[in-house]
Motif scaffolding. Structure first.
Motif, PDB file in Angstrom:
ATOM      1  N   PHE B 176      -6.192  33.695  28.148  1.00 35.68           N
ATOM      2  CA  PHE B 176      -5.112  34.462  27.526  1.00 35.68           C
ATOM      3  C   PHE B 176      -4.233  35.077  28.616  1.00 35.68           C
ATOM      4  CE2 PHE B 176      -4.287  38.125  24.295  1.00 35.68           C
ATOM      5  CZ  PHE B 176      -3.066  37.553  23.965  1.00 35.68           C
ATOM      6  N   ALA B 177      -4.897  35.647  29.616  1.00 35.44           N
ATOM      7  CA  ALA B 177      -4.146  36.252  30.723  1.00 35.44           C
ATOM      8  C   ALA B 177      -3.300  35.205  31.443  1.00 35.44           C
ATOM      9  CB  ALA B 177      -5.108  36.931  31.700  1.00 35.44           C
ATOM     10  N   ARG B 179      -2.073  32.428  30.241  1.00 34.92           N
ATOM     11  CA  ARG B 179      -0.919  32.002  29.433  1.00 34.92           C
ATOM     12  C   ARG B 179       0.175  33.076  29.457  1.00 34.92           C
ATOM     13  NH1 ARG B 179      -1.423  30.882  24.042  1.00 34.92           N
ATOM     14  NH2 ARG B 179      -3.303  32.127  23.823  1.00 34.92           N
ATOM     15  N   CYS B 180      -0.241  34.333  29.494  1.00 32.86           N
ATOM     16  CA  CYS B 180       0.759  35.402  29.638  1.00 32.86           C
ATOM     17  C   CYS B 180       1.485  35.270  30.974  1.00 32.86           C
ATOM     18  CB  CYS B 180       0.094  36.778  29.559  1.00 32.86           C
ATOM     19  SG  CYS B 180      -0.532  37.207  27.930  1.00 32.86           S
ATOM     20  N   GLN B 183       4.030  32.536  31.015  1.00 37.25           N
ATOM     21  CA  GLN B 183       5.256  32.734  30.239  1.00 37.25           C
ATOM     22  C   GLN B 183       6.132  33.852  30.775  1.00 37.25           C
ATOM     23  OE1 GLN B 183       4.762  32.650  25.991  1.00 37.25           O
ATOM     24  NE2 GLN B 183       3.066  31.222  26.169  1.00 37.25           N
ATOM     25  N   ASN B 184       5.531  34.853  31.393  1.00 34.78           N
ATOM     26  CA  ASN B 184       6.344  35.944  31.929  1.00 34.78           C
ATOM     27  C   ASN B 184       5.456  36.812  32.812  1.00 34.78           C
ATOM     28  OD1 ASN B 184       7.917  38.195  32.450  1.00 34.78           O
ATOM     29  ND2 ASN B 184       8.974  38.038  30.485  1.00 34.78           N
ATOM     30  N   ALA B 188       3.477  40.250  32.077  1.00 37.69           N
ATOM     31  CA  ALA B 188       2.016  40.166  32.092  1.00 37.69           C
ATOM     32  C   ALA B 188       1.430  41.352  32.852  1.00 37.69           C
ATOM     33  CB  ALA B 188       1.566  38.849  32.707  1.00 37.69           C
TER      34      ALA B 188
END
Ligand code: ADP
Ligand code: MG
Lengths: 254, 324
Positions: B176-177, B179-180, B183-184, B188
């Motif tokens: 999850f971290a 993917r954050c 994306q940004n 994050a």
């Protein structure tokens, strides 16, 4: 103890002094307005408090603890949240996932289920629950601004720095946002709001700080600020100020 | 539960392949498993975190030499392989701390240079590595058929381990971290993610089993030389495979590895001399025409779920883009 305390904070970018020897305190539970013309250094102050930049000189304390020099993730975990002037969603995640991220990492929810529950609560609070399954990139600007709010709320902040959350919204959307900000404040969150719209600042804030060319030039109640000569000069230019002074309307203010 | 049964069945079936296959097929199977390890590993840093790493060859070559040297010193093969994993992971931790603050092309180029530097060092450090003459590994005193099976099963086990690692990453906080971060990255950090640490962990995970694969490869072919194990293609192939199958998904790298091996064995044998150029063209084509890989074609976007309430909250973050 003050929630935020900046002491002699200066930040230079090359030859430019974006923030110039700023000393200010924010007390628990306040809604403080931070205003000033474009380029005054407002966003830079937010970036300094949240650890994006380090002060060139000066110290920043949060709840009495030094936080200047710490990394953004450390500061956010302490309970300092911000929204971005230019919204910063995770575009390819759903609205719900966007809010689960701060619930998971900053607020340290114990599991996926707990993070989801916390995130849903924040989404309901800002009125985005019906859009939870949309991708963040599919939201309107007003929706994305509310998503920013929901994300910062999911961090369980003690203090929330709102950087022009109302810019680009229409009057009806602004009224909704104002209600939200009041409701957030009612939960006990200390709020620093950066705003261009005087109407918003005057109606929300108990205290206003005015920044000009990086320096704090005035501080006081909304009534006092609107009568402050230096503020009028900074905003409307010298000629206007001279005219109002001549008419006896302005009042120096320390 | 069904997925677990299915997974066990697939692995069991793959493990039973030596019962029916000849040595040529077993060699292909071993290659496939190796490719799967490389692609699955690259996917963690390249697919989930979005950092286009070209360091696979560095980890592979380092693992190959670490394993070969230890075996040469008399250590048993499994120990040499495990040692190679540790060496590659430790190297990735150091390298990652140094270059993961770079973004995009800068990171790609920095990671690309590493294999070249290691190749130079390995070539000139003749006393330790045998230099350009290469390094011979101890001969295994078992029949050829048994060797083929041994390396097939070993590489298959490594591929399964990589898959399990990727699965744990994908469904866990770290996935999850990542993917954050992809994306940004600024946002994050602002939501409480220790981006530097998370990226280094991802880089280490992307190196761990690649080091092991390098050592296994060395044991398998008995002889390694710098240009072989530090080949740029070793960095490029896993990228093509992962993009082909679907980056940032659990099954994309495997599907990509299968498709790639098929193409390699059929079409490209005839183009051996233009290999690198062909791969380059394929990468460009993939990025333009198939940005989400083969899985992206199959997996249509879910219908937007505009329903309120907790019960209908839909998918876990871990499952999205997880090919599940
Ligand atoms: N990262 C940066 N690098 C260089 N200059 C910057 C940077 N961030 C802000 N500035 C400069 O600092 C000044 C204050 O900017 P900012 O804090 O964004 O103003 P405000 O938010 O009040 O409009 C501006 O002159 C801006 O150009
Ligand atoms: Mg600003």
């Amino acid at each position: 103890m003050s929630t935020l305390q900046l002491t002699g904070v200066t930040r230079r970018f090359g030859g430019l002094t974006a923030v110039d020897d700023v000393t200010m305190t924010i007390e628990p539970g306040e809604i403080v307005g931070l205003i000033g013309p474009n380029g005054a250094g407002k966003t830079t102050i937010v970036n300094l408090v949240t650890g994006v930049f380090k002060p060139s000189t000066g110290t920043i304390r949060f709840d009495g603890r030094r936080i200047d020099g710490r990394k953004p993730h450390q500061i956010s975990r302490l309970g300092v949240a911000r929204t971005y002037q230019v919204v910063q969603p995770f575009p390819d995640m759903t609205v719900l996932e966007n809010v689960m991220a701060p619930a998971t990492f900053a607020a340290r929810a114990p599991g996926v289920q707990a993070a989801r529950t916390a995130a849903m609560e924040c989404l309901e609070f800002v009125g985005l629950a019906p859009s939870q399954g949309l991708l963040a990139s599919e939201l309107t600007l007003a929706g994305r601004k509310r998503l920013e709010l929901a994300k910062s709320l999911a961090m369980h902040p003690k203090v929330l720095l709102l950087d022009e959350v109302n810019a680009g919204l229409n009057p009806a959307e602004i009224d909704t946002a104002l209600e939200l900000i009041r409701a957030i404040s009612a939960r006990g969150v200390t709020i620093v709001i950066i705003e261009h719209l005087m109407k918003v600042v005057l109606s929300l804030c108990s205290r206003i700080l005015v920044l000009h060319h990086g320096a704090l030039i005035a501080e006081g109640s909304p009534q006092a600020i609107t009568r402050d000569e230096r503020v009028i000069r900074a905003y409307l230019g010298d000629r206007y100020a001279d005219r109002t002074t001549a008419a006896g309307g302005a009042n120096g203010h320390g | 539960m069904i997925r677990l049964v299915l997974g066990v069945a697939v692995v069991g079936g793959a493990a039973a392949v030596p019962l029916v296959a000849d040595n040529y097929l077993l060699r292909l199977g071993t290659m496939l498993a190796m490719y799967a390890v490389l692609a699955q590993s690259w996917n963690i840093i390249g697919g989930y975190a979005g950092y286009p790493s070209f360091a696979t060859a560095a980890f592979f070559g380092l693992g190959a030499y670490a394993g070969a040297l230890l075996q040469g010193a008399g250590a048993p093969m499994p120990l040499a392989w495990a040692f190679a994993c540790v060496v590659a992971a430790a190297f990735a931790a150091l390298l990652g701390s140094a270059i993961l603050h770079l973004k995009g092309h800068y990171f790609a180029i920095a990671s690309l240079v590493v294999a070249e530097v290691l190749l130079e060092i390995t070539t000139s450090w003749t006393s330790l590595t045998g230099g350009g003459m290469g390094l011979n590994l101890p001969i295994l005193r078992i029949p050829v058929d048994a060797q083929a099976r041994l390396f097939y099963w070993s590489m298959l086990a490594l591929a399964v381990a990589s898959f399990v690692m990727a699965w744990l990453v994908a469904r866990g906080r770290i996935g999850f971290a990542l993917r954050c971060i992809k994306q940004n990255e600024d946002a994050a950090a602002m939501v409480g993610i220790d981006t530097t640490f998370t990226k280094v962990v991802a880089f280490v995970l992307s190196a761990l089993f690649v080091g092991g694969a390098g050592a296994m490869y060395a044991s398998w072919v008995f002889y390694i030389e710098p240009p072989d194990v530090y080949a740029v293609l070793t960095s490029v192939k896993p990228i093509v495979m992962t993009l082909l199958g679907g980056a940032g998904t659990l099954f994309g790298p495997i599907i990509g590895a299968v498709l790639f091996l098929i193409m390699e064995e059929t079409v490209w044998r005839t183009f051996l001399s233009v290999h690198a150029a062909v791969l380059g063209l394929i990468i460009v084509a993939l990025i333009f025409f198939l940005p989400h890989g083969v899985l992206g074609l199959v997996k249509r976007r879910r219908p937007a779920a505009p329903t309120a309430g907790h019960g209908s909250a839909g998918q876990e973050p871990a499952n999205r883009g997880g090919g599940a």
